[in-house]
Design a protein around this motif. Structure first.
Motif, PDB file in Angstrom:
ATOM      1  N   SER A   6      80.515  -5.775   1.069  1.00 17.35           N
ATOM      2  CA  SER A   6      79.452  -4.971   1.673  1.00 17.35           C
ATOM      3  C   SER A   6      78.353  -5.840   2.262  1.00 17.35           C
ATOM      4  O   SER A   6      77.576  -5.380   3.084  1.00 17.35           O
ATOM      5  N   ASP A   7      78.282  -7.109   1.842  1.00 12.91           N
ATOM      6  CA  ASP A   7      77.252  -7.995   2.366  1.00 12.91           C
ATOM      7  C   ASP A   7      77.611  -8.587   3.723  1.00 12.91           C
ATOM      8  O   ASP A   7      76.738  -9.003   4.453  1.00 12.91           O
ATOM      9  N   TRP A   8      78.870  -8.637   4.084  1.00 16.64           N
ATOM     10  CA  TRP A   8      79.228  -9.244   5.356  1.00 16.64           C
ATOM     11  C   TRP A   8      79.881  -8.293   6.336  1.00 16.64           C
ATOM     12  O   TRP A   8      79.886  -8.543   7.528  1.00 16.64           O
ATOM     13  N   THR A   9      80.392  -7.171   5.887  1.00 18.50           N
ATOM     14  CA  THR A   9      81.068  -6.273   6.821  1.00 18.50           C
ATOM     15  C   THR A   9      80.098  -5.565   7.755  1.00 18.50           C
ATOM     16  O   THR A   9      80.487  -5.175   8.855  1.00 18.50           O
ATOM     17  N   PRO A  13      78.680  -5.333  14.854  1.00 18.37           N
ATOM     18  CA  PRO A  13      77.903  -4.268  15.504  1.00 18.37           C
ATOM     19  C   PRO A  13      78.743  -3.083  15.955  1.00 18.37           C
ATOM     20  O   PRO A  13      78.208  -2.021  16.233  1.00 18.37           O
ATOM     21  N   LEU A  14      80.061  -3.242  16.025  1.00 17.42           N
ATOM     22  CA  LEU A  14      80.922  -2.124  16.422  1.00 17.42           C
ATOM     23  C   LEU A  14      81.252  -1.214  15.247  1.00 17.42           C
ATOM     24  O   LEU A  14      81.766  -0.115  15.436  1.00 17.42           O
ATOM     25  N   ARG A  15      80.971  -1.673  14.040  1.00 10.44           N
ATOM     26  CA  ARG A  15      81.254  -0.873  12.844  1.00 10.44           C
ATOM     27  C   ARG A  15      80.237   0.263  12.741  1.00 10.44           C
ATOM     28  O   ARG A  15      79.060   0.075  13.032  1.00 10.44           O
ATOM     29  N   LEU A  42      65.365   5.041  14.672  1.00 11.20           N
ATOM     30  CA  LEU A  42      66.803   4.911  14.455  1.00 11.20           C
ATOM     31  C   LEU A  42      67.515   5.882  15.384  1.00 11.20           C
ATOM     32  O   LEU A  42      67.139   7.055  15.464  1.00 11.20           O
ATOM     33  N   VAL A  43      68.529   5.385  16.057  1.00  8.66           N
ATOM     34  CA  VAL A  43      69.306   6.240  16.956  1.00  8.66           C
ATOM     35  C   VAL A  43      70.735   6.289  16.431  1.00  8.66           C
ATOM     36  O   VAL A  43      71.420   5.266  16.400  1.00  8.66           O
ATOM     37  N   PRO A  44      71.175   7.461  15.988  1.00  6.97           N
ATOM     38  CA  PRO A  44      72.545   7.555  15.470  1.00  6.97           C
ATOM     39  C   PRO A  44      73.577   7.474  16.590  1.00  6.97           C
ATOM     40  O   PRO A  44      73.332   7.907  17.714  1.00  6.97           O
ATOM     41  N   VAL A  45      74.729   6.906  16.255  1.00  6.00           N
ATOM     42  CA  VAL A  45      75.844   6.851  17.197  1.00  6.00           C
ATOM     43  C   VAL A  45      76.495   8.226  17.265  1.00  6.00           C
ATOM     44  O   VAL A  45      76.823   8.716  18.342  1.00  6.00           O
ATOM     45  N   VAL A  46      76.689   8.833  16.104  1.00  4.51           N
ATOM     46  CA  VAL A  46      77.178  10.212  16.012  1.00  4.51           C
ATOM     47  C   VAL A  46      76.003  11.037  15.507  1.00  4.51           C
ATOM     48  O   VAL A  46      75.518  10.829  14.397  1.00  4.51           O
ATOM     49  N   ALA A  47      75.537  11.964  16.330  1.00  6.38           N
ATOM     50  CA  ALA A  47      74.286  12.663  16.035  1.00  6.38           C
ATOM     51  C   ALA A  47      74.457  14.009  15.358  1.00  6.38           C
ATOM     52  O   ALA A  47      73.524  14.803  15.332  1.00  6.38           O
ATOM     53  N   GLU A  48      75.610  14.295  14.803  1.00  8.44           N
ATOM     54  CA  GLU A  48      75.773  15.557  14.079  1.00  8.44           C
ATOM     55  C   GLU A  48      74.884  15.514  12.836  1.00  8.44           C
ATOM     56  O   GLU A  48      74.895  14.528  12.096  1.00  8.44           O
ATOM     57  N   PRO A  49      74.116  16.574  12.576  1.00 11.04           N
ATOM     58  CA  PRO A  49      73.182  16.538  11.454  1.00 11.04           C
ATOM     59  C   PRO A  49      73.841  16.293  10.092  1.00 11.04           C
ATOM     60  O   PRO A  49      73.277  15.636   9.243  1.00 11.04           O
ATOM     61  N   GLN A  53      76.152   8.989  11.920  1.00 13.03           N
ATOM     62  CA  GLN A  53      76.654   7.633  11.763  1.00 13.03           C
ATOM     63  C   GLN A  53      75.813   6.712  12.630  1.00 13.03           C
ATOM     64  O   GLN A  53      75.385   7.083  13.718  1.00 13.03           O
ATOM     65  N   PHE A  54      75.613   5.502  12.112  1.00 16.48           N
ATOM     66  CA  PHE A  54      74.774   4.523  12.787  1.00 16.48           C
ATOM     67  C   PHE A  54      75.565   3.253  13.035  1.00 16.48           C
ATOM     68  O   PHE A  54      76.536   2.966  12.334  1.00 16.48           O
ATOM     69  N   SER A  55      75.125   2.485  14.005  1.00 15.74           N
ATOM     70  CA  SER A  55      75.730   1.176  14.256  1.00 15.74           C
ATOM     71  C   SER A  55      75.319   0.229  13.132  1.00 15.74           C
ATOM     72  O   SER A  55      74.194   0.285  12.624  1.00 15.74           O
ATOM     73  N   ALA A  56      76.233  -0.655  12.766  1.00 17.50           N
ATOM     74  CA  ALA A  56      75.938  -1.609  11.694  1.00 17.50           C
ATOM     75  C   ALA A  56      74.872  -2.620  12.107  1.00 17.50           C
ATOM     76  O   ALA A  56      74.282  -3.281  11.254  1.00 17.50           O
ATOM     77  N   SER A  57      74.589  -2.722  13.396  1.00 17.50           N
ATOM     78  CA  SER A  57      73.571  -3.677  13.843  1.00 17.50           C
ATOM     79  C   SER A  57      72.159  -3.282  13.411  1.00 17.50           C
ATOM     80  O   SER A  57      71.255  -4.111  13.448  1.00 17.50           O
TER      81      SER A  57
END
Length: 122
Positions: A6-9, A13-15, A42-49, A53-57
């Motif tokens: 969990s510390d490196w995955t 940024p595509l995750r 924060l801007v979610p990648v998938v914006a369903e309430p 989901q957010f970008s790992a970046s």
């Protein structure tokens, strides 16, 4: 010291990271993340309430903002401003690294200090 997965995955940024995992990784609650989304920090990648989901970046700057929040007892609005600046700094640092990679560097650096003594040749 062993590095957990969990510390490196999250460095990829595509995750994508769901909201509960992001809250756990950054020591924040889901409602606090909702408030940061409302502020636009924060801007979610998938914006369903229900399934945001957010970008790992966003993990490193959000962790830093969370650490500064705990250290200086900051409110979430201040954190939203701080998070924007941390993300901008990371973006500018990436641009600087990219530009430095294209600059030709001199083969040898100029020598500083006095020149070495040499015996005159006859």
């Amino acid at each position: 010291m062993a590095t957990e997965a969990s510390d490196w995955t999250w460095l990829d940024p595509l995750r994508r990271i769901d909201q509960a995992e992001l809250a756990h990784m950054c020591s924040m609650s889901v409602t606090e993340l909702d408030e940061l989304v409302e502020y636009g920090a924060l801007v979610p990648v998938v914006a369903e309430p229900r399934n945001r989901q957010f970008s790992a970046s966003c993990v490193p700057p959000l962790r830093e903002a969370s650490r500064l929040r705990a250290h200086y007892d900051l409110d979430l609005f201040t954190i939203s401003l701080l998070l924007g600046y941390l993300q901008r700094i990371a973006q500018l640092e990436q641009q600087l690294r990219s530009l430095n990679a294209h600059i030709p560097h001199p083969p040898t650096l100029p020598r500083e200090g006095p020149t070495p003594w040499r015996e005159p040749h006859a």
